[in-house]
Structure formats: C-alpha cells, structure tokens
Write a protein that holds these residues in place. Sequence first.
Motif, mmCIF file in Angstrom:
data_model
loop_
_atom_site.group_PDB
_atom_site.id
_atom_site.type_symbol
_atom_site.label_atom_id
_atom_site.label_comp_id
_atom_site.label_asym_id
_atom_site.label_seq_id
_atom_site.Cartn_x
_atom_site.Cartn_y
_atom_site.Cartn_z
ATOM 1 N N ALA A 285 0.841 -1.198 0.000
ATOM 2 C CA ALA A 285 0.000 0.000 0.000
ATOM 3 C C ALA A 285 0.872 1.242 0.000
ATOM 4 C CB ALA A 285 -0.910 0.004 1.228
ATOM 5 N N ASP A 286 0.270 2.386 -0.395
ATOM 6 C CA ASP A 286 0.979 3.654 -0.302
ATOM 7 C C ASP A 286 0.705 4.295 1.056
ATOM 8 O OD1 ASP A 286 -1.560 4.801 -0.429
ATOM 9 O OD2 ASP A 286 -1.379 5.350 -2.554
ATOM 10 N N HIS A 287 1.192 5.510 1.259
ATOM 11 C CA HIS A 287 1.053 6.165 2.566
ATOM 12 C C HIS A 287 -0.397 6.469 2.917
ATOM 13 C CE1 HIS A 287 5.298 6.473 3.311
ATOM 14 N NE2 HIS A 287 5.518 7.131 2.176
ATOM 15 N N SER A 288 -1.250 6.580 1.899
ATOM 16 C CA SER A 288 -2.668 6.875 2.145
ATOM 17 C C SER A 288 -3.500 5.617 2.385
ATOM 18 C CB SER A 288 -3.248 7.659 0.958
ATOM 19 O OG SER A 288 -2.573 8.886 0.792
ATOM 20 N N GLY A 289 -2.870 4.461 2.268
ATOM 21 C CA GLY A 289 -3.575 3.213 2.497
ATOM 22 C C GLY A 289 -4.182 2.603 1.259
ATOM 23 N N ASN A 290 -3.915 3.165 0.086
ATOM 24 C CA ASN A 290 -4.435 2.571 -1.148
ATOM 25 C C ASN A 290 -3.716 1.251 -1.427
ATOM 26 O OD1 ASN A 290 -6.191 4.814 -1.914
ATOM 27 N ND2 ASN A 290 -4.276 5.951 -2.232
ATOM 28 N N LEU A 291 -4.472 0.206 -1.663
ATOM 29 C CA LEU A 291 -3.891 -1.119 -1.886
ATOM 30 C C LEU A 291 -3.309 -1.204 -3.287
ATOM 31 C CD1 LEU A 291 -6.642 -3.311 -0.180
ATOM 32 C CD2 LEU A 291 -4.272 -3.045 0.575
ATOM 33 N N LEU A 292 -2.001 -1.270 -3.358
ATOM 34 C CA LEU A 292 -1.308 -1.299 -4.643
ATOM 35 C C LEU A 292 -1.156 -2.708 -5.185
ATOM 36 C CD1 LEU A 292 1.515 1.272 -3.793
ATOM 37 C CD2 LEU A 292 -0.719 1.711 -4.852
ATOM 38 N N ALA A 293 -1.061 -3.688 -4.285
ATOM 39 C CA ALA A 293 -0.829 -5.067 -4.747
ATOM 40 C C ALA A 293 -1.291 -6.058 -3.693
ATOM 41 C CB ALA A 293 0.649 -5.294 -5.060
ATOM 42 N N GLY A 294 -1.792 -7.176 -4.190
ATOM 43 C CA GLY A 294 -2.069 -8.334 -3.358
ATOM 44 C C GLY A 294 -1.487 -9.557 -4.025
ATOM 45 N N LEU A 295 -0.674 -10.304 -3.295
ATOM 46 C CA LEU A 295 -0.096 -11.555 -3.800
ATOM 47 C C LEU A 295 -0.440 -12.652 -2.800
ATOM 48 C CD1 LEU A 295 2.289 -9.097 -4.259
ATOM 49 C CD2 LEU A 295 3.033 -10.906 -5.833
ATOM 50 N N TYR A 296 -1.077 -13.693 -3.282
ATOM 51 C CA TYR A 296 -1.677 -14.670 -2.376
ATOM 52 C C TYR A 296 -1.448 -16.066 -2.941
ATOM 53 C CZ TYR A 296 -5.406 -16.889 0.412
ATOM 54 O OH TYR A 296 -6.120 -17.697 1.262
ATOM 55 N N ASP A 297 -0.663 -16.863 -2.219
ATOM 56 C CA ASP A 297 -0.329 -18.216 -2.678
ATOM 57 C C ASP A 297 -0.673 -19.223 -1.587
ATOM 58 O OD1 ASP A 297 1.052 -17.478 -5.249
ATOM 59 O OD2 ASP A 297 2.305 -16.374 -3.828
ATOM 60 N N THR A 298 -1.406 -20.273 -1.959
ATOM 61 C CA THR A 298 -1.878 -21.241 -0.974
ATOM 62 C C THR A 298 -1.467 -22.656 -1.353
ATOM 63 O OG1 THR A 298 -4.030 -21.832 -1.967
ATOM 64 C CG2 THR A 298 -3.910 -19.763 -0.714
ATOM 65 N N VAL A 299 -1.365 -23.488 -0.322
ATOM 66 C CA VAL A 299 -1.118 -24.928 -0.495
ATOM 67 C C VAL A 299 -2.121 -25.662 0.381
ATOM 68 C CG1 VAL A 299 0.531 -26.812 -0.296
ATOM 69 C CG2 VAL A 299 1.339 -24.520 -0.886
#
Length: 726
Positions: A285-299
């Motif tokens: 996220a940036d300083h304002s809390g905007n979500l820039l990326a989500g990376l999610y890997d599961t097993v």
Amino acid sequence: MMEKRTAEQPRFDAREKVLGRALYAADQPFAGLLHAMTVPAVIAKGKILSIDTVAARRVAGLVRIFTHRDFSQIKTTPAARGAYGQPGKGYQPMTSPWIQHRGEPVALVVAETLEAAIEAAEAVSVHCAEEPFAARMEDGGASPEPEAVGQHVSGDAEAAFADADHVIDVDYWHPQQHHNPIELISTTAVFEDSLLKIYEGTQAAAAFAGGLAGMMGLEPQMLRGISPYTGGGFGQKNGVQEQSVLVASAALALGRPVKLVMPRGQLFHTASYRPRSRHRVRLAADHSGNLLAGLYDTVQQHSRYDGFGCEHGVNPPRMYNYQTWSGSDRIVRVDSQTPGHQRAPHEQASSHATECAIDELAQAIGMDPVALRLANDTQRDPLTGKPFSSRHLAECLRRGADLFGWDRRVAQPGALKAENGNLVGLGVACGNYKASMSPSVTTLRLSANGRCQIATSGHEMGQGIRSVIAEELIDVLGVDPDRLDIRIGDTGHAPQHLTAGSWGAGSAAPAARAAALRLREELGRLTGAALSQEPVHVQLARTRRPFLEVLVETVPLGQDQRAIDRLRRGMPATSGPEYPQFLAFSWIAHFAQVHVETTTGRVRVKRVVTVADCGRVLNRRTAESQVRGGVVWGIGAALGEAGETDPRFGGVLNNDLAEYVVAVNADIGAIEVDFIEKADTNLNISGVKGLGEVAMVGASAAIANAVYNATGRRIRHLPIRIEDLL
C-alpha cells in the motif's frame, strides 16, 4: 385476502420439530428392518490378506457379513459418486482388497438388532499387509503437485509490491477441521413400490440417487432419493457417502430394509472434512492506504486419489480495490480420505489469512483497520472490471462500528483493561461469499378448501428453507401457513438440485414467488376480474373448481432451458457469482471484543457485532439464527477446532466431541446481528442473496485481530491456544 404475517414468524416446521413429529432419514419405520455396522480399517494404506469372521458368526441375530468379494461389481467413477458428478468422492471402499485410508469400511455386518450388528462387527478380525504412508502435508512422503490448480492475475503485482511504501509478507496456517452435525450420517434402503427408496440426510437427493444408480448398474428411475429433513449438512452431506452404496446393495441382496447410522468416531475418517492449508499473503500500500498489490499463494492438503477444488484465491481479490493482484492455489497429496466442502469451504481459511494480513498492513501504515477497509471500498470487481449487482460492505462497516463502539479501540495493544485486570482487545474483519442460484421446477396447487401444496427443489438442513418458501407464498397469495404443505428434498415430488453454496434461499424463494405470481395470474383469468381482498381459495371456490395448479420452471440469470434439462437429469446447473452483466456476492462485517486473562492466557469472546448485506431478509428470525450460528463457528475455529492427525498411524486422534473442541454455551458471549436489508432485484425477483455461508466468513479473523489488540501477539495459525499467549 387474509392478513399477511410478518417476517418475524417462527420457523415453518418449528412445531413439528419440537413435538418430535419431524421424521429424519434414520427415523423412518419399516417392518423387518435390519441394522448394519461397518468394520473400519485399522491401517492407513495396504492390502487385506484375510478376514476372519468365525467369532462374529456366533453372535445371535447375525444375518450376513459382506466383504469386498460381495461388492466387487460396484462401479467407482467420480461421475457416479460425486455430488452432481463433481470431482471429489470417486473412491469407493470394499470393492477390492486395497485400503486407501485409515477407517474406511472393510466389512459390512448386518443383523436383526443394532446391538448384534455392533457386537459382530467388533468380532471381525482383518489381517493386512501395511504399506508406507504420509498422513499430513508436512510429512515425508507427501506429494506436492507441481502445477497450480487455480491462478488469478490482474496487472503486475510483483512490480507494484517491489515499489510500494508499505508491505507485509506473512504465512498463515489453517488446521484440518471436521464437520460435526447433530444428525449423524445414515443410510436406510428399502425396496418398495417397484422402487429402491434410499432415505438419507443429504443435501443432494437427485445426485445422490443418480450416483447410486450408476454405481449399482441400475436405471436412474429405479431409485428414489428421499431427504425429508437434514440435521445439519454444512457440505459433508453433499454426495454419496462411503457406506451408502454398501447399504443399498445389502438391502437388494437380502430383500429386506437395511439401516446404518455411522458412529461419530468413524465419521472423522470416512466423511469429508476441511483440509489443512498454508497461506502466504503479501500486501502493498501507499502512505494513504491505497492497496497497490495483493499476492496470495496457498497450499492445501488432499488425498492421493480423486479431485477436490482448491479455490482459496477466488474471493479475496473481490474484497477490496486492489490495483494489481496475483494468486495461485496448489495441493499436496497425502494418504487420507478426500477432503470436501465445509461451511465457507475455502472462504473461511482464505478470509482468515487475508483479513488478518489487512490488519497487519494497517498496523504497518499506522492506519485504523476500519478506515483502511473503507478507503479501499469499490463497486467493481478488480479482476473482471464488472460491477457488483449490489455491494453495501461500507455500510456494514459503518453501522457495525457504530453499534459496536469501535471508537473505544486504542491502537496500542494491551491499552484497554477490564475491571478485573483482563486485557481487552477489539478486532474487525470482513467477508464475502458468492451469490449463486440454481434452476427449479415448481408445482403449486391451491385447493378451494383452503389447502395449498407446493413441490419444489431444495433440502431442509435446519436453515429454514421451508420458512423462506412459506414467506413468499404468504406475501403473494396470503395463504394460511397452517394449511400449507411444502414438499422438498424428494425426487418423487420434484427434481432436486444440490442445496449448498448458499444458493438455497436464492433458488427456492424466486421459484416459490414465480409460482405464486403465476397462480395469481391464472386465478384472475378464471374469475375474470382483479383479485379482491378475500382469501384466494374463496375466490377460487366461486369458479366451481376444486383446485388450481400451475407448473413453473425458473432459470437463473445467464442460463437457458438447458439448465432445466440438466436439473431433471441430476446434473450441475448452478450459476454465479459471475453473470453476464455483473458479479454478485453477499457481504459481511464482524466486530469482536475479547478478554484475555493475564495469568492463564485464556481467551473469552465477550461480544460480537455482525452486520450483513444479503439482499432482502425473508425471515429475520431464521436469518439472525444463521448469522449467530456462523459467528459461533468462527469462535470455534479461532479458539478450539483442529483435527489432530497421528503421523504414526494415519488416524485422527481426537475423533469425538470430547476432544475435538467445538464452542459451547460457556464460550459464547453476546452476539448482536443486523442487516442492511436492501433487496438485490438485479439478481432475482425475490431480491435475496445467500446468508448461510457468508455468516462465518471473516469471523475468526475478527477474533484473532482482537487477540492481537489485547496482547500484542500476532498468532498466525489456528486455533489460538493458551500456550500461544503465555
């Protein structure tokens, strides 16, 4: 027309259940009924060398002992056994000498009494050659699949993560969990009226009957699946169970009705369960809390055979306005029975990991967790760009925060204390679940004497689907609920779809409403005038007709007549959450307050406030019950439930309700429930979305986040136990 009842009325079948007149599958009385019991395998993998039945044959009342030699003709394709032919339960025990998992049936004992069946089963001795096995995904010998079974990508998440101001990279572990519905899995088979009738508490009477027919080499019309009531399903009763075809085959062979109720201890090894899983979550996220990326890997843990979807990555990217996303799901094969759907099947584990990670990100930014979620609200799906049919998650958060008193929260962990010195923590988490629908074929008959009968698709699992159907008939026709006969869960009355995935109400309510509207229309044609305020059956009586009947086929958005054809053949026909013009989900926000004893580390959930957006609320009493039940499941998941597999022998050690810790009354504080109550008529004519599954999604994360706020300890596995906090 008679005065309509409000949506606060009691369950439609409450009186029948309280009086004990609601007969479940195992309650059905039959003359000459025989009782069956299985002999479970005591090894995890290997081959049967011999079965000694000499001692068992001395038991008075014994009728017959069946082994794999008697059932080798049973067909065992996934299409025959899975719910609606979906991958899952393709393996059928007792068709060969080979054993695939501990606890599977290796013999079936049938006797005149239950006591004799149990005694004889315990006297059967099975000699095996054991083979090496791996019982857990962490064990040597477990086999990771090289390819991902699910991938979700939008933009370049890796690059966005690398350049972000604030990032977190955490692993969360979710344990193996087991369904424990009050009604045990049972099968009663009886040959009657030229049909093999199978009574089983199931969520899929049609697929169940069709699957059995395929396994037994019978024509589908020779079997009738009957599920009058289901005493809790939660996904465990989606398809044919390991004993189902054995009991049905025994009844045919013996020419007498046969019943088997599987003991709870055996169900931990023969029925499906929620598999163990690992979740790596990376957020930026940036300083304002905007979500820039989500990376999610599961097993996820899986059996050696069959298939079960690994779909942890489906819902999290739809929760917030992620600018980029990358996700993958993988499986590891071990020697156990095949896992399956358990309430909020993948959503429970994925929401726990991602909603706890969102809180960790809020801490890293120095932002309030509610404010971070509100800052990333969206009306469009980040993956497809399609709008949501309706989304009032922000309203859930704001209303929940107000009801809960979120402004009491102090960001510094351990800052709040109760009068007795206990640490007080406040936590929040959100969830979503797909709003799906299935087609239905509905017959509605109104008699001039005031009786009203409806036969439609759906199964009553205690969630109140009969109440949903009644509400729509009362709302449109004003019928007397005391003279209403609702027939569901029986392939002899109407084609039955699988009732699961929170599409029960979203399928049954529009079907009932469409039938009621059609009947009003037909009655108006008969009377030649607009309907008056008199009871509809009185207006029908004036036409000198004894009854009026309509047949209505309802097809969900994005489907056509082929969906009805598939329904009639017992095939899958469910749609959603992606529809031609939009995506549809139910949404929820949970707020939890925990108290943690400083000396013992014991956690108590004192209060939970939950606000849900599930479209129109058809019956507030049953809806509140659904949400409270989901929150209780969340408390159990957060603080108690875990199947403890013994790596030495491959079995679940705590295979009873004494040691498999579920939440009880003493664990539950106040649970306050509210709803947004905005009908989603974009989705269906009833404006309803599912509630049963979403009720649990995010609940355990809210509790875990509250534990952190109380103690400053971020526990990244479930359940959270006393030793984690000492």
